[in-house]
Design a protein around this motif. Structure first.
Motif, PDB file in Angstrom:
ATOM      1  N   ASP A  67       0.804  -1.228   0.000  1.00  0.00           N
ATOM      2  CA  ASP A  67       0.000   0.000   0.000  1.00  0.00           C
ATOM      3  C   ASP A  67       0.834   1.274   0.000  1.00  0.00           C
ATOM      4  O   ASP A  67       0.284   2.372   0.020  1.00  0.00           O
ATOM      5  CB  ASP A  67      -0.917   0.024   1.231  1.00  0.00           C
ATOM      6  N   ARG A 296     -10.674   6.046  -3.189  1.00  0.00           N
ATOM      7  CA  ARG A 296     -11.007   4.616  -3.179  1.00  0.00           C
ATOM      8  C   ARG A 296     -11.232   4.129  -1.765  1.00  0.00           C
ATOM      9  O   ARG A 296     -10.570   4.575  -0.831  1.00  0.00           O
ATOM     10  CB  ARG A 296      -9.874   3.798  -3.798  1.00  0.00           C
ATOM     11  N   ARG A 297     -12.140   3.203  -1.630  1.00  0.00           N
ATOM     12  CA  ARG A 297     -12.265   2.406  -0.409  1.00  0.00           C
ATOM     13  C   ARG A 297     -11.812   0.998  -0.755  1.00  0.00           C
ATOM     14  O   ARG A 297     -12.114   0.493  -1.845  1.00  0.00           O
ATOM     15  CB  ARG A 297     -13.699   2.405   0.108  1.00  0.00           C
ATOM     16  N   SER A 298     -11.093   0.363   0.156  1.00  0.00           N
ATOM     17  CA  SER A 298     -10.630  -1.000  -0.088  1.00  0.00           C
ATOM     18  C   SER A 298     -10.720  -1.797   1.200  1.00  0.00           C
ATOM     19  O   SER A 298     -10.862  -1.235   2.303  1.00  0.00           O
ATOM     20  CB  SER A 298      -9.187  -0.998  -0.614  1.00  0.00           C
ATOM     21  N   GLN A 315      -5.333  -7.845  -0.319  1.00  0.00           N
ATOM     22  CA  GLN A 315      -6.517  -7.060  -0.653  1.00  0.00           C
ATOM     23  C   GLN A 315      -7.612  -7.944  -1.225  1.00  0.00           C
ATOM     24  O   GLN A 315      -7.384  -8.689  -2.175  1.00  0.00           O
ATOM     25  CB  GLN A 315      -6.168  -5.950  -1.645  1.00  0.00           C
ATOM     26  N   GLU A 318     -11.754  -3.532  -3.796  1.00  0.00           N
ATOM     27  CA  GLU A 318     -11.681  -2.079  -3.712  1.00  0.00           C
ATOM     28  C   GLU A 318     -12.800  -1.478  -4.549  1.00  0.00           C
ATOM     29  O   GLU A 318     -13.360  -2.136  -5.435  1.00  0.00           O
ATOM     30  CB  GLU A 318     -10.329  -1.542  -4.183  1.00  0.00           C
TER      31      GLU A 318
END
Length: 396
Positions: A67, A296-298, A315, A318
């Protein structure tokens, strides 16, 4: 000029020049507990005889490495260890983790580092070691001081342990700590709720999270609901409790957060102000912005065994927030704050012109849900009570 998604409404065109990268925080999820509480819908799992501390720290740092491109040169303003029960981890494990994080991302000089803990996991020597690591804030999950309620809630501590936990926090060097307390518990009276609150206040925490028990799907209480107080009793508890907290110098700054002057949780304030946060750990969520204004949301792989599997991706998914979603997303957070937010923050955090809120804002003011203040976006007392109705006005 750029857009996140195409929109027929010109007022929803995003302007990257008005956008500013928000402050950056880090959330670290440690998903193990001694046992799962019947009301809990968090991603928590009963711990086995041995925790995979070393392997999990390795995974957390590898997760963070993936990230790092989202940091964009920012420093960390806060770190929050949530769970689960992060205090099940040793000081050695958390020390190695914090050292690894700081090697990757610069810490702000006044960084706030919070660790969630439960009274049943308190050991003064262990907590003194946490303090020496630079962890400077504790959030202690009390929920109640009354034996019958603690038993009903599935807690592993008793009231005396809860009081000792606050004493040990101070003895370990923590001059900043939160107590988590619930109300609206099974069969609870107004007197019982205020007795709990008085006991919490007597421990002189710098911060109190005082919130109503709700029954959440996928919990034991959802499938086997206890008898909760009637609505009129819940209302009396809320009113009397808020007055008691104010009397003792705890100002309400969010729906369920009360603090002494200058002791608001900075990590949570960043979250509620639509700031950015990295999320690492099993099931952790993140909200991250790019310099071009895209947001963004993830979320990460949920089950610890999968998160620890070297063949799995950290992950799990997203989602790019569409321009039409941003007013609701922004206001869903800032309107929880008692003082709301300065109106220009809307453009700084979303890239959208303030004029894009004009119609819904006017209607909310006419309904008495939003204050008619051109300088700030602030819910009225009525708006706080009917926050969902207020937010619905800003849905596209």
């Amino acid at each position: 000029m750029n857009t996140l998604t195409s929109s027929p409404d010109a007022t929803l065109q995003q302007d990257a020049q008005g956008f500013r990268l928000p402050p950056l925080a880090l959330y670290i999820h440690i998903p193990w507990c001694v046992r799962k509480c019947p009301y809990c819908d968090f991603n928590s799992h009963a711990a086995g005889p041995e925790l995979p501390e070393a392997a999990y720290v390795d995974a957390l740092l590898a997760d963070l490495d993936q990230d790092l491109a989202q940091v964009h040169g920012r420093e960390l303003t806060s770190i929050f260890f949530g769970g689960g029960t992060p205090s099940l981890f040793s000081a050695e494990a958390l020390g190695r983790l914090l050292e690894g994080v700081e090697q990757r991302i610069r810490f702000a000089a006044d960084i706030e580092i919070t660790l969630e803990a439960n009274p049943g996991t308190f050991e003064q020597a262990k907590f003194s070691a946490y303090r020496r690591l630079g962890i400077n804030r504790l959030s202690i999950g009390i929920q109640s001081f009354q034996e019958a309620q603690l038993k009903a809630l599935g807690r592993i501590h008793d009231g005396a342990e809860a009081i000792r936990a606050a004493d040990m926090a101070r003895a370990a060097g923590f001059d900043n700590f939160n107590l988590d307390l619930m109300h609206g518990l099974p069969g609870q009276t107004v007197e019982d709720a205020l007795a709990d609150l008085c006991t919490a206040i007597a421990q002189v925490p710098t911060h109190l999270s005082w919130y109503q028990l709700t029954l959440e799907p996928n919990t034991v209480f959802w499938n086997q609901p206890p008898a909760l107080p009637e609505d009129d009793i819940l209302w009396d508890i809320q009113e009397a409790g808020q007055a008691l907290l104010a009397e003792h110098g705890y100002a309400q700054y969010e729906v369920s957060a009360y603090a002494q002057a200058g002791r608001q949780a900075r990590h949570n304030l960043n979250y509620w102000s639509f700031g950015d946060f990295l999320g690492i750990g099993a099931g952790a969520h993140a909200k991250l912005s790019s310099p071009d204004g895209q947001i963004r949301r993830s979320w990460k792989t949920r089950l610890p065994k999968d998160y620890l599997d070297p063949g799995k991706r950290f992950q799990a998914g997203e989602r790019l927030l569409g321009t039409e979603e941003l007013p609701f997303e922004f206001l869903m957070n800032v309107l929880r704050l008692s003082d709301g937010a300065p109106a220009p923050l809307f453009t700084e955090r979303t890239g959208l012109p303030l004029a894009s809120l004009a119609g819904a804002r006017r209607e909310a003011e006419q309904r008495g849900l939003l204050q008619a203040d051109p300088q700030r976006l602030v819910a009225t007392a009525k708006g706080q009570l009917f926050l969902n109705d207020l937010l619905q006005l800003f849905l596209s």
